[in-house]
Design a protein around this motif. Structure first.
Motif, PDB file in Angstrom:
ATOM      1  N   LEU A 165       1.224 -17.645  10.985  1.00  0.00           N
ATOM      2  CA  LEU A 165       0.620 -17.414   9.678  1.00  0.00           C
ATOM      3  C   LEU A 165      -0.275 -16.180   9.759  1.00  0.00           C
ATOM      4  CD1 LEU A 165       0.449 -18.862   6.870  1.00  0.00           C
ATOM      5  CD2 LEU A 165      -1.553 -20.063   7.737  1.00  0.00           C
ATOM      6  N   ALA A 166      -0.194 -15.333   8.736  1.00  0.00           N
ATOM      7  CA  ALA A 166      -1.082 -14.163   8.630  1.00  0.00           C
ATOM      8  C   ALA A 166      -1.776 -14.245   7.277  1.00  0.00           C
ATOM      9  CB  ALA A 166      -0.290 -12.867   8.755  1.00  0.00           C
ATOM     10  N   THR A 167      -3.067 -14.484   7.292  1.00  0.00           N
ATOM     11  CA  THR A 167      -3.832 -14.679   6.054  1.00  0.00           C
ATOM     12  C   THR A 167      -4.769 -13.500   5.828  1.00  0.00           C
ATOM     13  OG1 THR A 167      -3.790 -17.063   6.459  1.00  0.00           O
ATOM     14  CG2 THR A 167      -5.349 -16.262   4.807  1.00  0.00           C
ATOM     15  N   VAL A 168      -4.637 -12.860   4.666  1.00  0.00           N
ATOM     16  CA  VAL A 168      -5.559 -11.773   4.305  1.00  0.00           C
ATOM     17  C   VAL A 168      -6.896 -12.409   3.914  1.00  0.00           C
ATOM     18  CG1 VAL A 168      -6.027  -9.896   2.687  1.00  0.00           C
ATOM     19  CG2 VAL A 168      -3.691 -10.282   3.522  1.00  0.00           C
ATOM     20  N   ILE A 169      -7.976 -11.998   4.583  1.00  0.00           N
ATOM     21  CA  ILE A 169      -9.282 -12.582   4.255  1.00  0.00           C
ATOM     22  C   ILE A 169     -10.258 -11.585   3.637  1.00  0.00           C
ATOM     23  CG2 ILE A 169      -9.105 -14.376   6.041  1.00  0.00           C
ATOM     24  CD1 ILE A 169     -11.420 -12.546   7.419  1.00  0.00           C
ATOM     25  N   HIS A 170      -9.990 -10.266   3.838  1.00  0.00           N
ATOM     26  CA  HIS A 170     -10.920  -9.287   3.277  1.00  0.00           C
ATOM     27  C   HIS A 170     -10.266  -7.916   3.235  1.00  0.00           C
ATOM     28  CE1 HIS A 170     -14.598  -6.611   3.296  1.00  0.00           C
ATOM     29  NE2 HIS A 170     -14.966  -7.528   2.415  1.00  0.00           N
ATOM     30  N   VAL A 171     -10.454  -7.218   2.121  1.00  0.00           N
ATOM     31  CA  VAL A 171      -9.969  -5.843   1.976  1.00  0.00           C
ATOM     32  C   VAL A 171     -11.105  -5.003   1.397  1.00  0.00           C
ATOM     33  CG1 VAL A 171      -8.274  -4.306   0.905  1.00  0.00           C
ATOM     34  CG2 VAL A 171      -7.630  -6.647   1.474  1.00  0.00           C
ATOM     35  N   GLN A 172     -11.319  -3.832   1.983  1.00  0.00           N
ATOM     36  CA  GLN A 172     -12.347  -2.934   1.447  1.00  0.00           C
ATOM     37  C   GLN A 172     -11.838  -1.501   1.531  1.00  0.00           C
ATOM     38  OE1 GLN A 172     -16.194  -3.374   3.221  1.00  0.00           O
ATOM     39  NE2 GLN A 172     -17.186  -1.989   1.795  1.00  0.00           N
ATOM     40  N   ILE A 173     -11.876  -0.800   0.394  1.00  0.00           N
ATOM     41  CA  ILE A 173     -11.442   0.599   0.366  1.00  0.00           C
ATOM     42  C   ILE A 173     -12.489   1.406  -0.395  1.00  0.00           C
ATOM     43  CG2 ILE A 173      -9.637   2.221  -0.339  1.00  0.00           C
ATOM     44  CD1 ILE A 173      -7.667  -0.114  -0.304  1.00  0.00           C
ATOM     45  N   GLY A 174     -13.026   2.415   0.271  1.00  0.00           N
ATOM     46  CA  GLY A 174     -13.985   3.309  -0.381  1.00  0.00           C
ATOM     47  C   GLY A 174     -15.202   2.587  -0.922  1.00  0.00           C
ATOM     48  N   SER A 175     -15.734   3.127  -2.035  1.00  0.00           N
ATOM     49  CA  SER A 175     -16.903   2.528  -2.684  1.00  0.00           C
ATOM     50  C   SER A 175     -16.727   2.674  -4.198  1.00  0.00           C
ATOM     51  CB  SER A 175     -18.184   3.224  -2.236  1.00  0.00           C
ATOM     52  OG  SER A 175     -18.128   4.607  -2.540  1.00  0.00           O
ATOM     53  N   LEU A 176     -17.611   2.025  -4.932  1.00  0.00           N
ATOM     54  CA  LEU A 176     -17.485   2.048  -6.382  1.00  0.00           C
ATOM     55  C   LEU A 176     -18.057   3.359  -6.935  1.00  0.00           C
ATOM     56  CD1 LEU A 176     -16.332   0.184  -8.557  1.00  0.00           C
ATOM     57  CD2 LEU A 176     -18.626  -0.752  -8.867  1.00  0.00           C
ATOM     58  N   ALA A 177     -17.313   4.432  -6.664  1.00  0.00           N
ATOM     59  CA  ALA A 177     -17.701   5.768  -7.142  1.00  0.00           C
ATOM     60  C   ALA A 177     -16.465   6.372  -7.800  1.00  0.00           C
ATOM     61  CB  ALA A 177     -18.180   6.629  -5.970  1.00  0.00           C
ATOM     62  N   PHE A 178     -16.431   6.394  -9.126  1.00  0.00           N
ATOM     63  CA  PHE A 178     -15.209   6.719  -9.847  1.00  0.00           C
ATOM     64  C   PHE A 178     -14.790   8.183  -9.729  1.00  0.00           C
ATOM     65  CE2 PHE A 178     -16.668   2.792 -11.784  1.00  0.00           C
ATOM     66  CZ  PHE A 178     -15.501   2.049 -11.775  1.00  0.00           C
ATOM     67  N   GLY A 179     -15.681   9.029  -9.228  1.00  0.00           N
ATOM     68  CA  GLY A 179     -15.320  10.430  -9.037  1.00  0.00           C
ATOM     69  C   GLY A 179     -14.824  10.715  -7.639  1.00  0.00           C
ATOM     70  N   THR A 180     -14.636   9.651  -6.832  1.00  0.00           N
ATOM     71  CA  THR A 180     -14.323   9.846  -5.416  1.00  0.00           C
ATOM     72  C   THR A 180     -13.040   9.132  -5.019  1.00  0.00           C
ATOM     73  OG1 THR A 180     -16.695   9.947  -4.947  1.00  0.00           O
ATOM     74  CG2 THR A 180     -15.233   9.586  -3.072  1.00  0.00           C
ATOM     75  N   SER A 181     -12.178   9.833  -4.305  1.00  0.00           N
ATOM     76  CA  SER A 181     -10.994   9.226  -3.702  1.00  0.00           C
ATOM     77  C   SER A 181     -11.395   8.743  -2.306  1.00  0.00           C
ATOM     78  CB  SER A 181      -9.854  10.247  -3.595  1.00  0.00           C
ATOM     79  OG  SER A 181      -8.754   9.681  -2.916  1.00  0.00           O
ATOM     80  N   ALA A 182     -11.128   7.474  -2.026  1.00  0.00           N
ATOM     81  CA  ALA A 182     -11.604   6.856  -0.776  1.00  0.00           C
ATOM     82  C   ALA A 182     -11.056   7.547   0.459  1.00  0.00           C
ATOM     83  CB  ALA A 182     -11.209   5.386  -0.758  1.00  0.00           C
ATOM     84  N   GLY A 183     -11.905   7.625   1.467  1.00  0.00           N
ATOM     85  CA  GLY A 183     -11.497   8.215   2.742  1.00  0.00           C
ATOM     86  C   GLY A 183     -11.501   7.209   3.877  1.00  0.00           C
ATOM     87  N   ILE A 184     -11.898   5.983   3.600  1.00  0.00           N
ATOM     88  CA  ILE A 184     -11.933   4.960   4.644  1.00  0.00           C
ATOM     89  C   ILE A 184     -11.684   3.594   4.009  1.00  0.00           C
ATOM     90  CG2 ILE A 184     -14.446   4.552   4.498  1.00  0.00           C
ATOM     91  CD1 ILE A 184     -14.412   4.389   7.625  1.00  0.00           C
ATOM     92  N   GLY A 185     -11.040   2.722   4.748  1.00  0.00           N
ATOM     93  CA  GLY A 185     -10.771   1.374   4.246  1.00  0.00           C
ATOM     94  C   GLY A 185     -10.453   0.441   5.397  1.00  0.00           C
ATOM     95  N   SER A 186     -10.570  -0.840   5.143  1.00  0.00           N
ATOM     96  CA  SER A 186     -10.266  -1.805   6.201  1.00  0.00           C
ATOM     97  C   SER A 186      -9.574  -3.033   5.625  1.00  0.00           C
ATOM     98  CB  SER A 186     -11.544  -2.216   6.938  1.00  0.00           C
ATOM     99  OG  SER A 186     -12.383  -2.983   6.095  1.00  0.00           O
ATOM    100  N   LEU A 187      -8.779  -3.649   6.477  1.00  0.00           N
ATOM    101  CA  LEU A 187      -8.083  -4.888   6.149  1.00  0.00           C
ATOM    102  C   LEU A 187      -8.395  -5.895   7.252  1.00  0.00           C
ATOM    103  CD1 LEU A 187      -5.902  -6.630   4.694  1.00  0.00           C
ATOM    104  CD2 LEU A 187      -4.195  -5.438   6.091  1.00  0.00           C
ATOM    105  N   SER A 188      -8.875  -7.086   6.860  1.00  0.00           N
ATOM    106  CA  SER A 188      -9.158  -8.143   7.832  1.00  0.00           C
ATOM    107  C   SER A 188      -8.210  -9.308   7.617  1.00  0.00           C
ATOM    108  CB  SER A 188     -10.618  -8.610   7.721  1.00  0.00           C
ATOM    109  OG  SER A 188     -11.502  -7.585   8.125  1.00  0.00           O
ATOM    110  N   LEU A 189      -7.631  -9.774   8.705  1.00  0.00           N
ATOM    111  CA  LEU A 189      -6.640 -10.847   8.674  1.00  0.00           C
ATOM    112  C   LEU A 189      -7.043 -11.957   9.641  1.00  0.00           C
ATOM    113  CD1 LEU A 189      -3.510  -8.565   9.301  1.00  0.00           C
ATOM    114  CD2 LEU A 189      -4.298  -9.344   7.064  1.00  0.00           C
ATOM    115  N   THR A 190      -6.579 -13.168   9.366  1.00  0.00           N
ATOM    116  CA  THR A 190      -6.590 -14.224  10.379  1.00  0.00           C
ATOM    117  C   THR A 190      -5.146 -14.508  10.729  1.00  0.00           C
ATOM    118  OG1 THR A 190      -8.611 -15.217   9.515  1.00  0.00           O
ATOM    119  CG2 THR A 190      -7.281 -16.560  10.975  1.00  0.00           C
TER     120      THR A 190
END
Length: 375
Positions: free
Chosen positions: A220-245
């Motif tokens: 089983l692979a469960t997605v537990i958290h996703v984060q990409i960039g920040s809440l800045a509408f003028g910015t294209s994200a340059g970093i992101g992460s995916l956490s799985l169990t």
């Protein structure tokens, strides 16, 4: 009040989470002082303790393990001995498991085994999957390396005192995996000037079902958290992460699942010109029951006339005892905590005091049968 119940309530009132179990270890140490174990090992794998009781004649060394740590969860139940520490509670029953081993210590103090040695291990940091590894890697563990290791876990949802067993895998192995994709931030109006990790992360999420299907056996692979960039509408994200169990019923399958996810992530990172950083947290080995250890336990269940349920499938949750089962013949079983008992880790959960005597009886019978040569 029964001294073991009193001890359990005291432990319940003063919970300490993984890595902080100093006072809990001290309470256990104080309880064992009058029991005069033949040897005491302190600071094992951190705050861990081991008490050694030696038999009259040479023989097998049996280890029985319980856990020291509580959970970082606010208790919502209302027992008279409710947690006095805000945001922390014994909501998995480790207070009860400790009381069982303390009761076993009382039995061994009154009557040593005919042969062999018994080690009562109080392990730190079970909840984070770090404690067993630290204990096994501690040079002091060589003094207590067992021929057989045993542990139990109370299980809500099953009849009180019922024994829940399984041949082979008892509980899944699992690991937390965080994949960080590092690109380049740019203006949202000019995303082509940056390297946004969104495509790689989304493609990896969509690829997980196929990766799972490629592995023979349950995983089983469960997605537990996703984060990409920040809440800045003028910015294209340059970093992101995916956490799985990731979890599996077979250790090799678990390792293959980890390898395949890592391989796919690196391919996607390369295709999107991203750097990648992979970290693992809360890793638990598969808990696998050894046939010879199972025979010792099953004889004890039978002689105590306990109701036994042979479970068809392994439990999907993980237990840090799994690492012991990967290093020596071991056996983990469940003890029913009542069909109406709140589930483990729920804020209203409380360990049933009635299980203490049952747990002590099972472990004591395993010891007597082994030392008397009834295996």
């Amino acid at each position: 009040m029964n001294p073991l119940i009193h001890l359990r309530h005291s432990l319940h009132q003063h919970p300490e989470i993984a890595g902080e179990e100093t006072e809990t270890a001290q309470r256990i140490l104080e309880f064992f002082k009058p029991l005069q174990a033949d040897e005491v090992i302190e600071n094992l794998g951190g705050t861990g303790l081991a008490f050694i009781f030696k038999g009259k004649n040479p023989g097998k060394r049996l280890l029985f393990r319980s856990e020291l740590d509580a959970l970082p969860i606010e208790e919502k139940g209302d027992p008279s001995y409710r947690s006095t520490i805000s945001g922390k509670g014994h909501l998995c029953g480790h207070d009860g498991h400790m009381a069982i081993l303390c009761g076993l210590g009382e039995k061994l103090s009154q009557q040593r085994p005919d042969s062999g040695e018994v080690v009562l291990l109080f392990q730190p940091a079970e909840e984070t999957g770090e404690g067993a590894k630290r204990v096994l890697e501690d040079p002091k563990f060589d003094k207590i390396r067992p021929d057989f290791a045993f542990a139990l876990h109370n299980l809500p949802g099953f009849p009180l005192h019922q024994v829940i067993t399984r041949k082979g895998t008892f509980a899944a192995g699992s690991t937390g995996m965080t994949l960080q994709f590092i690109g380049k931030t740019s203006h949202a109006a000019h995303p082509e000037d940056g390297r946004n990790p969104a495509a790689a992360i989304s493609q990896l999420i969509l690829a997980l079902p196929e990766i799972r299907k490629s592995i023979l056996g349950y995983c089983l692979a469960t997605v537990i958290h996703v984060q990409i960039g920040s809440l800045a509408f003028g910015t294209s994200a340059g970093i992101g992460s995916l956490s799985l169990t990731l979890r599996a019923f077979d250790q090799e399958n678990l390792e293959q699942l980890i390898e395949e996810v890592e391989k796919k992530a690196k391919q996607l990172a390369k295709a999107e010109n991203l750097d990648i950083n992979i970290q693992f947290q809360e890793s638990f080995a598969v808990s696998k029951n050894d046939p010879a250890a199972a025979k010792l336990a099953e004889q004890a269940f039978e002689s105590l006339d306990l109701e036994v349920l042979e479970k068809a499938d392994p439990f999907r949750w993980s237990e840090d005892f799994g690492l012991f089962s990967q290093s020596c013949p071991a056996y983990l079983f469940g003890l029913g905590a009542g069909e109406n008992c709140p589930q483990l880790h729920e804020p209203t959960y409380d360990f049933p005091d009635e299980l203490i005597e049952t747990g002590v009886g099972i472990f004591d019978r395993i010891i007597r049968n082994q030392s008397e040569g009834k295996s």
